[in-house]
Motif scaffolding. Structure first.
Motif, PDB file in Angstrom:
ATOM      1  N   TRP A 177       0.837  -1.213   0.000  1.00 36.46           N
ATOM      2  CA  TRP A 177       0.000   0.000   0.000  1.00 36.46           C
ATOM      3  C   TRP A 177       0.873   1.266   0.000  1.00 36.46           C
ATOM      4  O   TRP A 177       0.564   2.254  -0.664  1.00 36.46           O
ATOM      5  CB  TRP A 177      -0.904  -0.020   1.240  1.00 36.46           C
ATOM      6  N   ALA A 178       1.974   1.211   0.746  1.00 40.29           N
ATOM      7  CA  ALA A 178       2.829   2.402   0.846  1.00 40.29           C
ATOM      8  C   ALA A 178       3.354   2.798  -0.537  1.00 40.29           C
ATOM      9  O   ALA A 178       3.393   3.978  -0.886  1.00 40.29           O
ATOM     10  CB  ALA A 178       3.992   2.133   1.802  1.00 40.29           C
ATOM     11  N   GLU A 179       3.708   1.792  -1.309  1.00 38.35           N
ATOM     12  CA  GLU A 179       4.284   2.089  -2.619  1.00 38.35           C
ATOM     13  C   GLU A 179       3.197   2.402  -3.660  1.00 38.35           C
ATOM     14  O   GLU A 179       3.252   3.425  -4.347  1.00 38.35           O
ATOM     15  CB  GLU A 179       5.101   0.864  -3.071  1.00 38.35           C
ATOM     16  N   ARG A 180       2.199   1.524  -3.730  1.00 36.93           N
ATOM     17  CA  ARG A 180       1.234   1.619  -4.833  1.00 36.93           C
ATOM     18  C   ARG A 180       0.249   2.773  -4.660  1.00 36.93           C
ATOM     19  O   ARG A 180      -0.279   3.306  -5.645  1.00 36.93           O
ATOM     20  CB  ARG A 180       0.432   0.304  -4.962  1.00 36.93           C
ATOM     21  N   VAL A 181      -0.034   3.124  -3.407  1.00 35.31           N
ATOM     22  CA  VAL A 181      -1.042   4.165  -3.183  1.00 35.31           C
ATOM     23  C   VAL A 181      -0.394   5.435  -2.616  1.00 35.31           C
ATOM     24  O   VAL A 181      -0.391   6.489  -3.265  1.00 35.31           O
ATOM     25  CB  VAL A 181      -2.163   3.666  -2.236  1.00 35.31           C
ATOM     26  N   SER A 182       0.194   5.327  -1.423  1.00 39.81           N
ATOM     27  CA  SER A 182       0.654   6.529  -0.722  1.00 39.81           C
ATOM     28  C   SER A 182       1.759   7.248  -1.495  1.00 39.81           C
ATOM     29  O   SER A 182       1.708   8.470  -1.703  1.00 39.81           O
ATOM     30  CB  SER A 182       1.165   6.155   0.664  1.00 39.81           C
ATOM     31  N   THR A 183       2.761   6.493  -1.921  1.00 40.15           N
ATOM     32  CA  THR A 183       3.894   7.128  -2.601  1.00 40.15           C
ATOM     33  C   THR A 183       3.459   7.668  -3.956  1.00 40.15           C
ATOM     34  O   THR A 183       3.788   8.799  -4.329  1.00 40.15           O
ATOM     35  CB  THR A 183       5.044   6.105  -2.786  1.00 40.15           C
ATOM     36  N   ASP A 184       2.710   6.872  -4.677  1.00 40.05           N
ATOM     37  CA  ASP A 184       2.326   7.277  -6.027  1.00 40.05           C
ATOM     38  C   ASP A 184       1.461   8.544  -6.013  1.00 40.05           C
ATOM     39  O   ASP A 184       1.699   9.482  -6.779  1.00 40.05           O
ATOM     40  CB  ASP A 184       1.547   6.119  -6.666  1.00 40.05           C
ATOM     41  N   LEU A 185       0.486   8.576  -5.104  1.00 38.35           N
ATOM     42  CA  LEU A 185      -0.422   9.740  -5.092  1.00 38.35           C
ATOM     43  C   LEU A 185       0.301  11.022  -4.669  1.00 38.35           C
ATOM     44  O   LEU A 185       0.118  12.084  -5.272  1.00 38.35           O
ATOM     45  CB  LEU A 185      -1.597   9.481  -4.152  1.00 38.35           C
ATOM     46  N   THR A 186       1.137  10.933  -3.638  1.00 36.28           N
ATOM     47  CA  THR A 186       1.809  12.159  -3.178  1.00 36.28           C
ATOM     48  C   THR A 186       2.847  12.599  -4.198  1.00 36.28           C
ATOM     49  O   THR A 186       3.062  13.797  -4.397  1.00 36.28           O
ATOM     50  CB  THR A 186       2.454  11.975  -1.789  1.00 36.28           C
ATOM     51  N   ASN A 187       3.463  11.634  -4.862  1.00 34.32           N
ATOM     52  CA  ASN A 187       4.448  11.970  -5.880  1.00 34.32           C
ATOM     53  C   ASN A 187       3.782  12.732  -7.038  1.00 34.32           C
ATOM     54  O   ASN A 187       4.302  13.747  -7.517  1.00 34.32           O
ATOM     55  CB  ASN A 187       5.102  10.668  -6.369  1.00 34.32           C
ATOM     56  N   MET A 188       2.630  12.263  -7.463  1.00 31.48           N
ATOM     57  CA  MET A 188       1.940  12.944  -8.575  1.00 31.48           C
ATOM     58  C   MET A 188       1.547  14.366  -8.181  1.00 31.48           C
ATOM     59  O   MET A 188       1.629  15.301  -8.972  1.00 31.48           O
ATOM     60  CB  MET A 188       0.705  12.143  -9.002  1.00 31.48           C
ATOM     61  N   MET A 189       1.122  14.511  -6.923  1.00 31.13           N
ATOM     62  CA  MET A 189       0.726  15.850  -6.448  1.00 31.13           C
ATOM     63  C   MET A 189       1.911  16.819  -6.487  1.00 31.13           C
ATOM     64  O   MET A 189       1.802  17.952  -6.956  1.00 31.13           O
ATOM     65  CB  MET A 189       0.213  15.724  -5.009  1.00 31.13           C
ATOM     66  N   LEU A 190       3.051  16.311  -6.007  1.00 28.61           N
ATOM     67  CA  LEU A 190       4.246  17.167  -5.995  1.00 28.61           C
ATOM     68  C   LEU A 190       4.633  17.576  -7.412  1.00 28.61           C
ATOM     69  O   LEU A 190       4.985  18.733  -7.668  1.00 28.61           O
ATOM     70  CB  LEU A 190       5.421  16.384  -5.409  1.00 28.61           C
ATOM     71  N   ALA A 191       4.589  16.602  -8.327  1.00 26.80           N
ATOM     72  CA  ALA A 191       4.950  16.898  -9.721  1.00 26.80           C
ATOM     73  C   ALA A 191       4.046  18.013 -10.260  1.00 26.80           C
ATOM     74  O   ALA A 191       4.503  18.910 -10.977  1.00 26.80           O
ATOM     75  CB  ALA A 191       4.821  15.637 -10.573  1.00 26.80           C
ATOM     76  N   THR A 192       2.784  17.985  -9.872  1.00 25.29           N
ATOM     77  CA  THR A 192       1.859  19.036 -10.316  1.00 25.29           C
ATOM     78  C   THR A 192       2.244  20.384  -9.700  1.00 25.29           C
ATOM     79  O   THR A 192       2.276  21.402 -10.390  1.00 25.29           O
ATOM     80  CB  THR A 192       0.415  18.668  -9.927  1.00 25.29           C
ATOM     81  N   LEU A 193       2.552  20.387  -8.406  1.00 27.42           N
ATOM     82  CA  LEU A 193       2.870  21.669  -7.743  1.00 27.42           C
ATOM     83  C   LEU A 193       4.114  22.312  -8.356  1.00 27.42           C
ATOM     84  O   LEU A 193       4.216  23.529  -8.451  1.00 27.42           O
ATOM     85  CB  LEU A 193       3.087  21.471  -6.236  1.00 27.42           C
ATOM     86  N   PHE A 194       5.084  21.478  -8.748  1.00 27.99           N
ATOM     87  CA  PHE A 194       6.315  22.002  -9.350  1.00 27.99           C
ATOM     88  C   PHE A 194       6.192  22.148 -10.872  1.00 27.99           C
ATOM     89  O   PHE A 194       7.114  22.641 -11.496  1.00 27.99           O
ATOM     90  CB  PHE A 194       7.484  21.039  -9.085  1.00 27.99           C
ATOM     91  N   ASP A 195       5.124  21.634 -11.454  1.00 34.14           N
ATOM     92  CA  ASP A 195       5.043  21.456 -12.909  1.00 34.14           C
ATOM     93  C   ASP A 195       6.330  20.760 -13.379  1.00 34.14           C
ATOM     94  O   ASP A 195       7.065  21.253 -14.240  1.00 34.14           O
ATOM     95  CB  ASP A 195       4.830  22.802 -13.625  1.00 34.14           C
ATOM     96  N   PHE A 196       6.570  19.604 -12.773  1.00 35.85           N
ATOM     97  CA  PHE A 196       7.816  18.847 -12.948  1.00 35.85           C
ATOM     98  C   PHE A 196       7.655  17.887 -14.130  1.00 35.85           C
ATOM     99  O   PHE A 196       6.572  17.320 -14.320  1.00 35.85           O
ATOM    100  CB  PHE A 196       8.072  18.052 -11.666  1.00 35.85           C
ATOM    101  N   PRO A 197       8.731  17.665 -14.921  1.00 36.38           N
ATOM    102  CA  PRO A 197       8.616  16.717 -16.043  1.00 36.38           C
ATOM    103  C   PRO A 197       8.053  15.372 -15.581  1.00 36.38           C
ATOM    104  O   PRO A 197       8.635  14.709 -14.711  1.00 36.38           O
ATOM    105  CB  PRO A 197      10.057  16.599 -16.530  1.00 36.38           C
TER     106      PRO A 197
END
Ligand code: HEM
Length: 410
Positions: free
Chosen positions: A143-163
């Protein structure tokens, strides 16, 4: 450490800085003892030098609000029990006092303003739905990898407009930034290795920064910092430090709350049952998850002056550690604080986001992400089984859960 052992120690010999206490999840009796017998406790010798522990809710609040006497400044040692090696500090605004802190914080605050959070709502919901729908049924996964890490990672990429294709690097850099280099399973094994990784992070971000600085202002964190009068001329180390702060701030904390929340509900089936029958409790569930887990174990300050706290004399230059993990379990302030209760009267009364001028700037965004996750879990009526115990992080700063094997039962 067994409960009996903790109770036999004199308060003077108690040292709560040992990262193993948090990796093994055995910290409770030590803090209970300190809150009761020596709530502002001086530890004379520890691997991090002498330090004060502030363990009760109200005393932590007092330190938080008194930023004149209790400094966050990088030059005095910063915000962790472990001093940053002198000359190798990565300054950023969490490690600053006013007025520098005020101007930098103001630069990034609009990204988490209510209007932008409203704008992000449907994007977060869509991503959450996609992640949940893609999970295997009746099969073990992390769960930590498939849900928690993935969702927060996508959010961060959006906040930074990261590649987008490179967004995995954000999680890696976050893990590097907070790694305890002495841990056997650390992602980096020396300060030099950490600095090398963060320097390459700096080079990556510098390219993005230069491109955004040359373009018209846009609504992402890098563009905001590149165009602000207060931050456009950040020196290399401060630039890296500021990027690391935003990555760790937005990543580790929310990620661990998403994992801890699932654990807490599975371990407290009566509360899960209550939630299913009263989904309007989701907002208070979210606050309770964050309180109960407390993803940031402590913040440290350094006394600028001689000062008195709860009858103890703290000397100028002393290290003062506010243990949020303890304040959030203070029965004197929070009723049945060691229990997970999703319908509390004052669910937002907790210290997990800190307080005062450094109170978490991303608190509402974190709550929104976790709220949507639980709305979508309930919508699908998912039922879970925890297949094996969690693997916890070796750290006295972040209360991290590295993996949680679970199964969705159908
Ligand atoms: C459950 C999730 C989170 C928790 C528990 C948490 C916790 C904290 C804590 C304890 C502090 C220090 C408060 C103090 O010293 O009084 C802090 C500061 C900060 N957090 Fe969070 N945080 C979370 C999510 C986020 C998110 C999503 C972001 C960014 C998008 C973020 C960005 C920051 C920043 C930039 C600071 C520094 C604020 C300042 O110095 O003025 N955090 N957070």
């Amino acid at each position: 450490m067994a409960q009996a052992d903790a109770l036999q120690r004199t308060p003077a010999s108690i040292d709560v800085s040992d990262p193993r206490l948090y990796q093994d999840d055995t910290w409770r009796p030590l803090f209970a003892r300190l809150r009761q017998d020596d709530p502002v406790h001086y530890c004379e010798a520890s691997p991090f030098g002498p330090y004060w522990s502030v363990t009760r809710y109200d005393d932590i609040f007092e330190v938080e609000l008194d930023h004149h006497n209790y400094s966050s400044s990088a030059e005095l040692g910063g915000i962790q029990i472990m001093d940053q090696p002198l000359g190798q500090e990565f300054a950023n605004f969490i490690r600053m006092d006013p007025p520098g802190h005020t101007a930098h914080r103001r630069t990034v605050a609009p990204i988490v303003a209510p209007s932008n959070l409203a704008h992000l709502e449907s994007l977060i919901r869509q991503r959450t739905a996609d992640v949940l729908d893609a999970l295997p049924r009746n099969e073990t996964f992390d769960w930590a990898e498939r849900v928690s890490t993935d969702l927060t990672n996508m959010m961060l990429a959006t906040l930074f407009d990261f590649p987008w294709a490179d967004r995995g690097r954000l999680t890696w850099w976050s893990d590097v930034a907070i790694a305890n280099v002495d841990a056997p399973d650390a992602v980096v094994h020396s300060s030099a290795e950490r600095i090398a990784e963060l320097t390459s992070m700096g080079a990556y971000f510098r390219k993005l920064w230069d491109a955004r600085a040359a373009a018209p202002p846009a609504f992402d964190l890098i563009s905001m910092l590149a165009h602000s009068e207060a931050t456009r001329h950040l020196q290399a180390r401060e630039f890296i430090g500021t990027m690391a702060l935003l990555i760790v701030g937005g990543n580790d904390t929310t990620r661990n709350s998403m994992t801890a929340g699932l654990m807490a509900l599975v371990e407290n089936p009566d509360q899960f049952h209550l939630l299913r029958s009263r989904p309007e409790l989701i907002p208070s569930l979210v606050s309770e998850i964050i309180r109960y887990h407390t993803p940031v174990l402590h913040m440290r300050r350094t006394a600028r002056n001689d000062v008195e706290l709860a009858g103890r004399r703290i000397a100028r230059g002393d290290k003062v550690v506010m243990w949020y993990i303890s304040g959030n379990r203070d029965d004197g302030k929070i009723d049945r604080a060691d229990e997970f209760i999703i319908d509390r009267n004052k669910p937002r009364q907790h210290l997990a986001f800190g307080a005062g001028i450094h109170r978490c700037v991303g608190d509402r965004l974190a709550e929104q992400q976790i709220r949507i996750l639980w709305e979508e879990i309930l919508r699908r009526d998912l039922r879970f089984e925890i297949v094996a115990p969690p693997q916890r992080l070796y750290s006295n700063f972040i209360r991290g859960i590295r993996s949680l094997p679970v199964r969705i039962m159908v």
